[in-house]
Write an enzyme that holds these catalytic residues in place. Structure first.
Site, PDB file in Angstrom:
ATOM      1  N   GLU A 139     -35.880   5.779   2.997  1.00 26.88           N
ATOM      2  CA  GLU A 139     -35.957   5.692   1.581  1.00 26.88           C
ATOM      3  C   GLU A 139     -35.762   4.134   1.479  1.00 26.88           C
ATOM      4  OE1 GLU A 139     -32.682   7.580  -0.514  1.00 26.88           O
ATOM      5  OE2 GLU A 139     -32.882   6.016  -2.305  1.00 26.88           O
ATOM      6  N   VAL A 141     -25.793  -2.189  10.560  1.00 21.19           N
ATOM      7  CA  VAL A 141     -25.138  -2.481  11.462  1.00 21.19           C
ATOM      8  C   VAL A 141     -24.347  -3.752  11.285  1.00 21.19           C
ATOM      9  CG1 VAL A 141     -25.426  -3.567  13.806  1.00 21.19           C
ATOM     10  CG2 VAL A 141     -26.832  -1.502  13.340  1.00 21.19           C
TER      11      VAL A 141
HETATM   12  C1  LIG Z   1     -33.120   2.331   4.180  1.00 19.22           C
HETATM   13  C2  LIG Z   1     -32.512   1.105   4.362  1.00 19.22           C
HETATM   14  O1  LIG Z   1     -31.017   1.184   4.466  1.00 19.22           O
HETATM   15  S1  LIG Z   1     -33.035  -0.424   4.297  1.00 19.22           S
HETATM   16  C3  LIG Z   1     -31.736  -1.531   4.636  1.00 19.22           C
HETATM   17  C4  LIG Z   1     -31.505  -1.703   6.022  1.00 19.22           C
HETATM   18  N1  LIG Z   1     -30.246  -2.413   6.304  1.00 19.22           N
HETATM   19  C5  LIG Z   1     -29.743  -3.702   5.901  1.00 19.22           C
HETATM   20  O2  LIG Z   1     -30.655  -4.522   5.698  1.00 19.22           O
HETATM   21  C6  LIG Z   1     -28.639  -4.176   5.954  1.00 19.22           C
HETATM   22  C7  LIG Z   1     -28.255  -5.206   6.876  1.00 19.22           C
HETATM   23  N2  LIG Z   1     -28.997  -5.332   8.121  1.00 19.22           N
HETATM   24  C8  LIG Z   1     -28.585  -4.454   9.230  1.00 19.22           C
HETATM   25  O3  LIG Z   1     -27.467  -3.748   8.969  1.00 19.22           O
HETATM   26  C9  LIG Z   1     -29.301  -4.540  10.508  1.00 19.22           C
HETATM   27  O4  LIG Z   1     -29.803  -5.716  10.690  1.00 19.22           O
HETATM   28  C10 LIG Z   1     -30.302  -3.408  10.755  1.00 19.22           C
HETATM   29  C11 LIG Z   1     -29.787  -2.070  10.730  1.00 19.22           C
HETATM   30  C12 LIG Z   1     -31.377  -3.536   9.647  1.00 19.22           C
HETATM   31  C13 LIG Z   1     -30.969  -3.671  12.232  1.00 19.22           C
HETATM   32  O5  LIG Z   1     -29.809  -3.556  13.239  1.00 19.22           O
HETATM   33  P1  LIG Z   1     -29.832  -4.414  14.248  1.00 19.22           P
HETATM   34  O6  LIG Z   1     -28.871  -3.777  15.207  1.00 19.22           O
HETATM   35  O7  LIG Z   1     -29.741  -5.678  13.855  1.00 19.22           O
HETATM   36  O8  LIG Z   1     -31.429  -4.250  14.883  1.00 19.22           O
HETATM   37  P2  LIG Z   1     -31.858  -4.397  16.337  1.00 19.22           P
HETATM   38  O9  LIG Z   1     -30.736  -5.206  17.160  1.00 19.22           O
HETATM   39  O10 LIG Z   1     -31.905  -2.926  17.183  1.00 19.22           O
HETATM   40  O11 LIG Z   1     -33.143  -5.109  16.314  1.00 19.22           O
HETATM   41  C14 LIG Z   1     -32.984  -6.283  15.455  1.00 19.22           C
HETATM   42  C15 LIG Z   1     -33.590  -7.473  16.375  1.00 19.22           C
HETATM   43  O12 LIG Z   1     -32.642  -7.534  17.464  1.00 19.22           O
HETATM   44  C16 LIG Z   1     -33.505  -7.728  18.683  1.00 19.22           C
HETATM   45  N3  LIG Z   1     -32.845  -7.054  19.842  1.00 19.22           N
HETATM   46  C17 LIG Z   1     -33.301  -5.586  20.202  1.00 19.22           C
HETATM   47  N4  LIG Z   1     -32.755  -5.533  21.323  1.00 19.22           N
HETATM   48  C18 LIG Z   1     -32.126  -6.398  21.593  1.00 19.22           C
HETATM   49  C19 LIG Z   1     -31.281  -6.875  22.797  1.00 19.22           C
HETATM   50  N5  LIG Z   1     -31.035  -6.005  23.786  1.00 19.22           N
HETATM   51  N6  LIG Z   1     -30.719  -8.289  22.833  1.00 19.22           N
HETATM   52  C20 LIG Z   1     -30.986  -9.123  22.028  1.00 19.22           C
HETATM   53  N7  LIG Z   1     -31.658  -8.757  20.884  1.00 19.22           N
HETATM   54  C21 LIG Z   1     -32.220  -7.750  20.627  1.00 19.22           C
HETATM   55  C22 LIG Z   1     -34.883  -7.121  18.285  1.00 19.22           C
HETATM   56  O13 LIG Z   1     -35.817  -7.695  19.088  1.00 19.22           O
HETATM   57  C23 LIG Z   1     -34.889  -7.240  16.798  1.00 19.22           C
HETATM   58  O14 LIG Z   1     -35.525  -8.463  16.729  1.00 19.22           O
HETATM   59  P3  LIG Z   1     -36.744  -8.826  15.984  1.00 19.22           P
HETATM   60  O15 LIG Z   1     -37.011  -7.698  14.509  1.00 19.22           O
HETATM   61  O16 LIG Z   1     -36.977 -10.011  15.712  1.00 19.22           O
HETATM   62  O17 LIG Z   1     -37.959  -8.090  17.076  1.00 19.22           O
END
Ligand SMILES: CC(=O)SCCNC(=O)CCNC(=O)[C@H](O)C(C)(C)COP(=O)(O)OP(=O)(O)OC[C@H]1O[C@@H](n2cnc3c(N)ncnc32)[C@H](O)[C@@H]1OP(=O)(O)O
Length: 358
Positions: free
Chosen positions: A176, A144
Site C-alpha cells: 500500500e 526498521v
Molecule cells: C508501505 C510502507 O510502509 S512505505 C514506508 C516505508 N517505511 C518508511 O519509510 C519508514 C522509515 N524507513 C524504514 O523503516 C527503512 O528505511 C525501510 C523499511 C524503508 C528500509 O529498511 P532498511 O533496513 O533501511 O533497508 P535495507 O538496509 O534492507 O536497504 C536499504 C539500503 O541499505 C543498503 N544495504 C543493504 N544491505 C546492506 C548491507 N549488508 N550493509 C550495508 N548496507 C546495506 C541497501 O543497499 C540499501 O541502500 P540503497 O537503497 O542505497 O541501495
C-alpha cells in the site's frame, strides 16, 4: 510540546524521567512476554537470493502475531508512536480487525538467565478475501528502527514476507502506497527473484531480440514491450508479484539483458518513453484508435453516436485535447522518462553488484 507528544503517545506516554528510566529494568521482559504466543516465521538468514547472509545473524527472528490475539494489540499500541513518527503519512491499523498480522523483526540476545528480546523492525500486513476462494496479502506499514536502517534488515523482512506469501499460496502480495525508498528495496528483492525464475527467460530473450534487431527509433511504431500474459500469470502464481509491479520489474529485466547497454540506450529510452506516455494518457497508444462521433438521427440526439476504430492506428479529427501546451507536455514527459531511467539504473546497479552475472 507535551500536548503534541500526548497525541502521538496517548496512554503509553511516560512523563516522569525516573519512571521512564525504571522501565528499562521493570519492563525488560515485556517484548519476550508479549511474543510468546507468536509464530516464528524465520530464524537467522533466509535462503533468498539477496546477499543478506552477512548482515543477518542467527540472533534474528521474524515472529508473526495475529492482531486479534491479546498480546498483539497491546504490543502494537506501543509501536504506534513509532509508526506515526517514522512512517510518512501512516495511520495506525485497526487493532480490532483480526485480518491484520504483525511481523516483528526481533533481535534475541543471550543474557544472564533469559534471552533479551529487542524489536528492530516490523511490518503490518492485511490478509483479505479474493473471490472465489483465495486470499491476498497487502503490506501496509513497514519500519526498521532508525539505528538499524541501511543494514539489509528491511530487505530481510521483505524476503521473509515473500516466502510466507509463497508458502501460504496467497493470490498475490501487494504494497500500500510504497515510499520511494521502500519501492527501490522491494524492486531489488523482486528483480533477484525474477532473474532466477526460468519460466520467463524465453519472454525476456524474445523482447531483447526485437529491441536489438534494428533501430527502433526509426520505426513508425514502437512495439509495446510488455510481457506476455502467460508470463504475468506465472510470475503472480509462483512469486506472488502482482501485474503492476511486474511491469515495472520487466523494464529493468530488459535493461539488464541488453548487452552492451550503451549501444541500445537510445532505443531503450524510446521504449520507456512509450510506456511513460501510455501511463499518463491512461491508455495503450498502440491499440487502434477509437473515436466517438455524434451523428444526427431521428432518435434522441444524446444517445446517438458512432464509434470509429481506425485500423492503421491513426487518429483522425479527434476532440482529445493533447496539443494545447505541447512544448510543456513534451518537457514534462522527458523529465518523467529521465526520472524513470534513473530509477532503473539504480536498481540495475544494485542487483548487478549483488549478483554480478545479472
Ligand atoms: C508501505 C510502507 O510502509 S512505505 C514506508 C516505508 N517505511 C518508511 O519509510 C519508514 C522509515 N524507513 C524504514 O523503516 C527503512 O528505511 C525501510 C523499511 C524503508 C528500509 O529498511 P532498511 O533496513 O533501511 O533497508 P535495507 O538496509 O534492507 O536497504 C536499504 C539500503 O541499505 C543498503 N544495504 C543493504 N544491505 C546492506 C548491507 N549488508 N550493509 C550495508 N548496507 C546495506 C541497501 O543497499 C540499501 O541502500 P540503497 O537503497 O542505497 O541501495
Amino acid at each position: 510540546l507535551k500536548s503534541a507528544l500526548q497525541n502521538i503517545f496517548a496512554e503509553t506516554i511516560v512523563d516522569n524521567k525516573e519512571e521512564f528510566l525504571q522501565t528499562f529494568s521493570t519492563q525488560r521482559d515485556f517484548i519476550r512476554n508479549m511474543v510468546t504466543d507468536g509464530e516464528v516465521m524465520q530464524s537467522g538468514a533466509t535462503d533468498g537470493s539477496s546477499n543478506n547472509a552477512e548482515v543477518v545473524s542467527s540472533d534474528l527472528q521474524v515472529i508473526r502475531m495475529q492482531i486479534g490475539s491479546p498480546n498483539a494489540g497491546l504490543l502494537y499500541s506501543r509501536l504506534v508512536p513509532l509508526v506515526l513518527l517514522f512512517v510518512d503519512g501512516s495511520n495506525p491499523i485497526d487493532v480490532t480487525d483480526p485480518d491484520w498480522h504483525l511481523y516483528l523483526l526481533i533481535e534475541k540476545k543471550e543474557d544472564k538467565e533469559d534471552p533479551l528480546y529487542r524489536i528492530v523492525g516490523f511490518t503490518a500486513i492485511y490478509k483479505f478475501f479474493r473471490y472465489p476462494d483465495r486470499l491476498r496479502m497487502r503490506l501496509s506499514q513497514i519500519l526498521v528502527l532508525p539505528s538499524f536502517q541501511g543494514k539489509g534488515l528491511g530487505t530481510y523482512l521483505m524476503e521473509v514476507v515473500n516466502n510466507v506469501a509463497v508458502a501460504e499460496n496467497v493470490y498475490d502480495l501487494t504494497v500500500e502506497e510504497p515510499s520511494e525508498k521502500f519501492q527501490h528495496i522491494r524492486t531489488c528483492v523482486d528483480i533477484n527473484r525474477l532473474l532466477t525464475f526460468d519460466p520467463i527467460k524465453p519472454a525476456i530473450d524474445s523482447a531483447v531480440q526485437t529491441l536489438t534487431k534494428g533501430k527502433l527509433s526509426k520505426r513508425a511504431q514502437i512495439p509495446r514491450f510488455t510481457p506476455p500474459l502467460n508470463a504475468i500469470e506465472k510470475v503472480r502464481e509462483s512469486l506472488k508479484i502482482n501485474k503492476k509491479h511486474f511491469l515495472n520489474c520487466w523494464e529493468i529485466l530488459i535493461y539488464l539483458a541488453l548487452d552492451p547497454i550503451d549501444k541500445y540506450m537510445e532505443d531503450y529510452t524510446s521504449v520507456i518513453t512509450n510506456h511513460v506516455r501510455s501511463d499518463i494518457l491512461g491508455k495503450d497508444i498502440e491499440t487502434p484508435k477509437k473515436q466517438v462521433v455524434d451523428v444526427p438521427s431521428e432518435y434522441e440526439p444524446e444517445t446517438s453516436f458512432v464509434v470509429f476504430k481506425s485500423l492503421n492506428g491513426e487518429e483522425g479529427n479527434t476532440n482529445v485535447q493533447v496539443d494545447e501546451n505541447k512544448p510543456d507536455q513534451e518537457q514534462q514527459l522527458k523529465e518523467l522518462v529521465d526520472e524513470r531511467i534513473r530509477e532503473i539504473k539504480l536498481v540495475a546497479e544494485k542487483v548487478s553488484k549483488v549478483c554480478p552475472k545479472a
